[in-house]
Design an enzyme around this catalytic site. Structure first.
Site, PDB file in Angstrom:
ATOM      1  N   GLU A  45       1.400   0.662  -5.209  1.00 20.35           N
ATOM      2  CA  GLU A  45       0.169   0.396  -4.457  1.00 20.35           C
ATOM      3  C   GLU A  45      -0.155  -1.089  -4.367  1.00 20.35           C
ATOM      4  O   GLU A  45      -0.082  -1.815  -5.350  1.00 20.35           O
ATOM      5  CB  GLU A  45      -1.009   1.128  -5.105  1.00 20.35           C
ATOM      6  N   GLU A  56     -10.708   7.904  -0.700  1.00 23.67           N
ATOM      7  CA  GLU A  56     -10.956   7.120  -1.907  1.00 23.67           C
ATOM      8  C   GLU A  56     -12.082   6.133  -1.620  1.00 23.67           C
ATOM      9  O   GLU A  56     -11.898   4.921  -1.689  1.00 23.67           O
ATOM     10  CB  GLU A  56      -9.674   6.407  -2.351  1.00 23.67           C
TER      11      GLU A  56
END
Length: 285
Positions: free
Chosen positions: A161, A262
């Site tokens: 990520e 998210e």
């Protein structure tokens, strides 16, 4: 969502991140709350921030809560230190944190595998003052190889990520090319080809990246997508990102995976935090 009309939301597969949404509830109640809000799939940061190797009873309780709720776990982080908090991963941190990460690798993989989870996310970790970045990168690659092999053992992909520099100034992966570069190095080292880019459109936008260009270049190397609007990291429609357009471009580029929600709910609780999302998109899967 802002962007193209009509909305493409109902054409996507959305899951809800239980580490940032439904947090008004205890962890074990969140899977059922997600199901009650209409979701068929969830994802999680590593839930036990103080332990890389929690008691089996804690693992079993969370597994049962997910199974009883009837939702799928589609993504799980490896141990990443205090998250939310000052940490951004453990795998490149020399000493005790790296050892905790290694101890967690099989624990996380076994838990994910028991629920059919197909993606494990490994946050890289912050730069450490006084430590050579090259030393941290060598340690990171060593640990990511272990993680990739564990993910492969359960038929999952390993996610790398990119975060954003304003919020994570000591995190070294703050551009799409940097994240994809690590993906390529892991795949070269293992020969497994199961490392993938986690394309978080909020973080990339905070870095000022050209999102359509990122999608064009890296959709084929992307294993998971996460969204929040910018500014504010709120729900889609609360900021200025053209998320409908971007998700449509991803789909056109061949991305068929999940889109993780998210974002910060902005004081809304339960299903109220998802008023923007059609019911059929929550249940897709």
């Amino acid at each position: 969502m802002p962007g193209s009309e009509p909305s493409t939301a109902s054409e996507q597969r959305f899951d809800v991140n239980l580490s940032i949404l439904f947090t008004e509830l205890p962890l074990l109640e969140r899977p059922a709350a997600a199901a009650a809000a209409g979701f068929g799939a969830v994802e999680l940061w590593w839930p036990w921030v103080d332990s890389a190797t929690p008691e089996q009873s804690a693992l079993d309780a969370l597994r049962k809560a997910i199974e009883d709720a009837g939702v799928r776990l589609i993504g799980l982080n490896f141990y990443a230190g205090q998250l939310p908090g000052p940490d951004r991963g453990a795998l490149s941190i020399p000493g005790a944190e790296s050892e905790r990460f290694r101890a967690n690798v099989d624990v996380a993989a076994d838990f994910a595998g028991s629920l059919g989870c197909g993606a494990l996310n490994a946050l890289y970790g912050n730069r450490v003052e006084g430590v050579d970045p090259a030393e941290q990168d060598a340690l990171a690659l060593e640990n990511l190889v272990l993680a990739a092999r564990a993910a492969d053992r359960i038929g999952a992909v390993l996610l790398i990520e990119t975060l954003n520099a304003p919020e994570s100034p000591r995190y070294p992966l703050v551009s799409a090319p940097a994240g994809v570069g690590v993906v390529d190095r892991v795949n070269e080292a293992t020969g497994l080809d199961n490392a993938r880019f986690l394309m978080d459109l909020y973080h990339l936008s905070m870095n000022g990246e050209d999102l359509p260009r990122v999608i064009e270049r890296y959709a084929s190397k992307t294993g998971h997508v996460q969204i929040a609007d910018n500014p504010g990291r709120g729900a889609p429609g609360t900021g200025t990102l053209p998320l409908d357009d971007l998700l449509a471009q991803l789909r056109k580029a061949g991305y068929e995976g999940w889109v993780g929600l998210e974002y910060k709910p902005g004081g809304r609780t339960g299903a109220e935090a998802f008023a923007w999302l059609p019911a059929e998109a929550r249940a897709a899967g």
